[in-house]
Design a protein around this motif. Structure first.
Motif, PDB file in Angstrom:
ATOM      1  N   ASP A  35      -3.805   5.349   6.988  1.00 11.77           N
ATOM      2  CA  ASP A  35      -4.760   6.102   6.169  1.00 11.77           C
ATOM      3  C   ASP A  35      -5.867   6.706   7.034  1.00 11.77           C
ATOM      4  O   ASP A  35      -6.413   6.035   7.924  1.00 11.77           O
ATOM      5  N   ASN A  40       2.720   2.633   2.237  1.00 17.07           N
ATOM      6  CA  ASN A  40       2.567   3.446   3.450  1.00 17.07           C
ATOM      7  C   ASN A  40       3.772   3.395   4.382  1.00 17.07           C
ATOM      8  O   ASN A  40       3.720   3.962   5.474  1.00 17.07           O
ATOM      9  N   GLN A  98       0.811  -1.218   0.000  1.00 10.32           N
ATOM     10  CA  GLN A  98       0.000   0.000   0.000  1.00 10.32           C
ATOM     11  C   GLN A  98       0.850   1.277   0.000  1.00 10.32           C
ATOM     12  O   GLN A  98       0.310   2.374   0.063  1.00 10.32           O
TER      13      GLN A  98
END
Length: 365
Positions: A64, A41, A39
């Protein structure tokens, strides 16, 4: 002064031996087998620095929909459990908590997980070692106000031989996660610039038991490091205040391999070398050999890179705690250390040390 005589005739060779040991070498081949970029991140990766291959104390992932991040770290000290399972318990929790704080976690927002691996629990001696370790981690969890929220156990790791049963050493893996209040608190373990100062916080004692140096140099009967969790927590909170005030350029925990390994790993970023003055290392009981400040694995210690402009502020933030400027970052990419009378006891090429460290597992992959 305390402690037994230690090999100290060729500490350059000693560092090369320790740096290439399986307990120290880069886990890059293993890390690359797994996707730590899911993702996209990941803010702080397991390997970072200028060439994306220098070790970090943990990893940090963006969340998120939140202005906060999550940090993850782990610690394991199997050699300690062979002679002092209680010290292994407190020391492992301490290292995990310390690493989480070093990568930016709020000390008051940390959770832990335990993973035990041991031999036959029906053997009273083996079960006793496990009980001692559990007592230790329970005490540590209270001191750090960090609950164990889950875990896993693996028992009966032993086999019978003609000479009797052989059990794996009672081993405890501590994993943890923490809340990072602000991504700006994530600094990493790699040196950032030349001519900065290096501070060591925490005491270094003649506690060579269970260390990589002791195992690789045949040193027996050394004292395994003892951990004052409550005192360390106060030290970590003071450091966290300095970190969140913007006074820290980079920092790395001092654990397996000791100060020499920590300094070398910080320099693996390629920004410069390190010069250390071992006479400045904070200690309570002192030592007889320079091998102690270089390779002791005393708990609760951090090597911190500070801009000279903020040195006074950093010292004020750490006032009342063991903290001293023990060296600096140099343009010459070497790791050097001097001891009493200015005698140079260590002088190693960073590139050579990095090669020993980086290629340790390569033949097996």
């Amino acid at each position: 002064l305390t402690g037994q005589p230690l090999p100290d005739k060729d500490l350059n060779k000693s560092l090369e031996t320790v740096m290439g040991d399986f307990a120290i070498v880069s886990r890059e081949p293993i890390i690359r087998e797994y996707d730590h970029e899911v993702q996209g991140n990941t803010i702080l990766k397991p390997l970072a620095g200028a060439q994306a291959d220098a070790p970090q104390d943990g990893s940090v992932v963006d969340i998120d929909g939140s202005d906060k991040c999550m940090a993850m770290a782990c610690a394991i000290l199997p050699e300690w459990g062979k002679t002092d399972p209680y010290a292994m318990g407190t020391g492992t929790v301490d290292e995990c908590v310390r690493q989480l704080i070093l990568v930016g976690s709020n000390p008051d927002k940390i959770g832990l997980l335990d993973n035990f691996c041991m031999g036959n629990p029906e053997d009273p001696a083996e079960l006793g070692r496990l009980v001692e370790c559990v007592k230790a981690i329970a005490k540590a969890a209270d001191a750090y106000n960090a609950p164990f929220i889950s875990g896993k156990d693996s028992f009966y790791n032993y086999f019978e031989t003609e000479d009797g049963p052989i059990n794996v050493p009672v081993t405890f893996l501590c994993s943890g996660f923490g809340v990072v209040e602000n991504p700006d608190h994530v600094i990493g373990s790699s040196l950032r610039r030349n001519n900065s100062l290096l501070y060591l916080i925490g005491h270094t004692e003649d506690e060579m038991g269970g260390s990589v140096f002791a195992r690789t140099h045949g040193v027996e009967d050394g004292k395994v490091p003892q951990t004052d969790c409550a005192a360390n927590m106060e030290l970590y909170k003071a450091y966290y205040s300095a970190l969140t005030s913007g006074l820290v350029l980079s920092a790395h925990d001092i654990s397996e391999g000791g100060l020499a390994v920590t300094a070398a790993e910080m320099a693996f970023s390629g920004k410069g070398g390190v010069r250390l003055d071992l006479t400045k290392v904070p200690t309570v009981n002192g030592w007889k050999s320079p091998a102690v400040p270089l390779f002791s694995e005393s708990t609760g210690r951090i090597l911190v890179e500070v801009d000279p402009e903020f040195a006074a502020d950093f010292e004020t933030a750490m006032d009342g705690f063991p903290c001293a400027c023990i060296g600096s970052v140099t343009e010459e990419k070497r790791l050097t250390a001097t001891c009493c009378g200015g005698e140079k006891v260590l002088d190693c090429d960073i590139a050579n040390l990095k090669k020993l460290w980086k290629d340790g597992l390569t033949p097996y992959y």
